[in-house]
Enzyme design. Sequence first.
Site, mmCIF file in Angstrom:
data_model
loop_
_atom_site.group_PDB
_atom_site.id
_atom_site.type_symbol
_atom_site.label_atom_id
_atom_site.label_comp_id
_atom_site.label_asym_id
_atom_site.label_seq_id
_atom_site.Cartn_x
_atom_site.Cartn_y
_atom_site.Cartn_z
ATOM 1 N N HIS A 124 -24.613 -21.083 -7.429
ATOM 2 C CA HIS A 124 -25.994 -21.720 -7.269
ATOM 3 C C HIS A 124 -27.039 -20.920 -7.744
ATOM 4 C CE1 HIS A 124 -29.134 -23.409 -4.679
ATOM 5 N NE2 HIS A 124 -29.444 -22.336 -4.327
ATOM 6 N N TYR A 174 1.019 5.760 0.182
ATOM 7 C CA TYR A 174 0.067 7.013 1.510
ATOM 8 C C TYR A 174 0.479 7.751 0.763
ATOM 9 C CZ TYR A 174 -0.219 3.441 5.471
ATOM 10 O OH TYR A 174 -0.700 2.153 5.864
ATOM 11 N N TYR A 179 0.856 -0.708 -0.153
ATOM 12 C CA TYR A 179 0.107 -0.100 0.178
ATOM 13 C C TYR A 179 0.947 1.566 0.599
ATOM 14 C CZ TYR A 179 -4.433 2.853 1.090
ATOM 15 O OH TYR A 179 -5.191 3.567 0.783
ATOM 16 N N ASP A 238 -1.964 6.513 -2.462
ATOM 17 C CA ASP A 238 -3.694 6.623 -1.520
ATOM 18 C C ASP A 238 -4.142 5.327 -1.780
ATOM 19 O OD1 ASP A 238 -4.607 6.712 0.846
ATOM 20 O OD2 ASP A 238 -5.770 8.394 0.528
ATOM 21 N N CYS A 264 -29.285 -27.387 -8.962
ATOM 22 C CA CYS A 264 -30.157 -25.931 -9.060
ATOM 23 C C CYS A 264 -30.787 -25.850 -10.110
ATOM 24 C CB CYS A 264 -29.777 -25.582 -7.940
ATOM 25 S SG CYS A 264 -27.515 -25.006 -8.507
#
Length: 643
Positions: free
Chosen positions: A600, A22, A20, A27, A97
């Site tokens: 599903h 900053y 990451y 950012d 299903c």
Amino acid sequence: SQYPLAVKLGTITPTEADVYSYARDEDDMVIDECLAEHLAHWGIKMQLMQKSERSMAEMQIELNRSYEFERMTEAGKHLRRMSGAGLVGLHNLGNSCYMNSVLQWLGAIPKLSHAFKKHLEDLYANNTEPEKDLLLQFAKVMEALCTDRYAIPLASITSSDEVSDQLSQEQKQIDIQAEAVRPIQFKALIGRGNHFSSGEQQDALEFFQFAIDRLSKELRSVRSEELRLDLTDPSKLFVFELSERVICCASKQVRYTTRKDNVLSLHIPLSAATNEDLVEQDTKHRLERKRRRESDSMNDTQSALDGTGDAEPMRLNVPFDACLKTLAAPEIIEDFYSTATKSKGSAVKTVRMRTMPPMVVIHLRRYTVERDWTIRKLDAAVEPPLMLDLEAVLRAPTELPLPDETLLPEDTDVPSESFAAETVPASANPEIVAQLVAMGFSENGCKRAAIATGNVNAEVSMNWILEHMGDADFNDPIEEASTNSHAAAHSASGNGTSEPPSESIDMLVAMGFSVEHAKCALRACDMNLERAADWLFSHGDDLDAAVATVNGAAEAIASTSGGVSGTGETTADNAALDGCGLYELVGSISHMGSNTQCGHYVAHLRRDSDGQWVLFNDEKVLASERPPLDSAYMFLYRRVSSS
């Protein structure tokens, strides 16, 4: 420097890690190309590290899936159970299903389900082996779904929340099982000899197209003409004709081709989203909250999954009209061979509907393949209209070609055999097919894609699949014979000089057809026995006229087909039904999962009596409070009566 990079230690592997930045201009999560060198400065050997925590991407995917499941099944809501005719569940037989959802759709079409229920006893009477008859087993399922034979009376279902809470979980499960049907024999017969026999998850769209095609073929083999005509052919309800108009940019001349389909497949143009800026802001805010939680040394599992009160991530809203307009929009075709200029150039193709069927199935292409060959789901919200007018957007002109148009000439200079030999390979490249099958597509469809694209590579074949996976014959078996022999057989069948194999003739005669009819069918179908049998059954009502057409005795009839190529399928029995193009939404099928081969399926259907939407989640039948129509994979529309 002023803004150091933060690395999540538990995500470090020999190839990657969560990093990451900053920096004010970033950012966000970034890729550090010198990560191994930077970690080595702190004594961390990246090549020896093993992952011990989930990455931010994995946690986000799991979070999105939990939101998706809750949205599709309306989890967390106290939904009222429903029972009675048309409100019977289907047991999940092991990843079935997809089949259950499609059967609930078919059972909700009175013209289809009631016709098979009405003739259930007739099908029994005309069959010596009912356990092997697909139509009979389908009729049994339809009778179970559209009657209250297997349903618990509404009076026995406790509506009081206080009493319901007192029931044991075991008793509740017994009640649910008592009003659900197990379509075991139907699944065994519909899956015989194909991949639907397995216990793996399948694509509901693929099963729908396969099922109605298989049922239609079985119906044509019914010996009793009265019974065959009284039963509703499933394919007749959904099949429509598409007209493709291609205009050569150089000569301005046009070519029309017509094909039949049973699903209207639509792209989702993310560029047409109406809230792109809001979604981008929401994504940034979520990443910022996660970063802050991690900086506070919170447990990563809790911070990601409980969301500390986070609502469902905002999704892109794509108007349904934008999907329709994408289908109707002109498409540029490069390297188009023009028979007018005798050269390759550009052309423009447009697609319109020549006929409007009684029922329309619309499929949203929610799955795309990224450059790294991973399948990505487009989790965009596409709200379908309750009333859909296809006339204005997709209806083709009645008379084609138009008065001011000139048709492209037939190419008489280049023999069809040599042209086909140059452009169409003899068989599909097995390596390309294997790559595509591994992505979850059917083997027959992958073979078609490889052959249609000349076995260039898997990426080109994948693009072809995404364009044609809604075609009616996408999953049909194909004969991979040599191109030259195929062309020769086609040429011979046209002049009637080729003598079909005696073995094939004998097999067709054993089905009840005459020798003359069997020979003609084999010639018309390039000596393919399976296609010849289908051709004979499909022309059963006027077989002599069809044979005369193939033999050249009815050239005048063939010339009135309006330039539609085919094998004489212009009889009234094969004509697609046509009517008004105004439809109402009656059902949807939603899918939860990263691709169609996992996850599903559930179905939602709207009752005609009171407009109530009903959730069919396998054996559970519940009154839906807010059906997730904007997340659906398929829609079922019914023509509005002109009266």
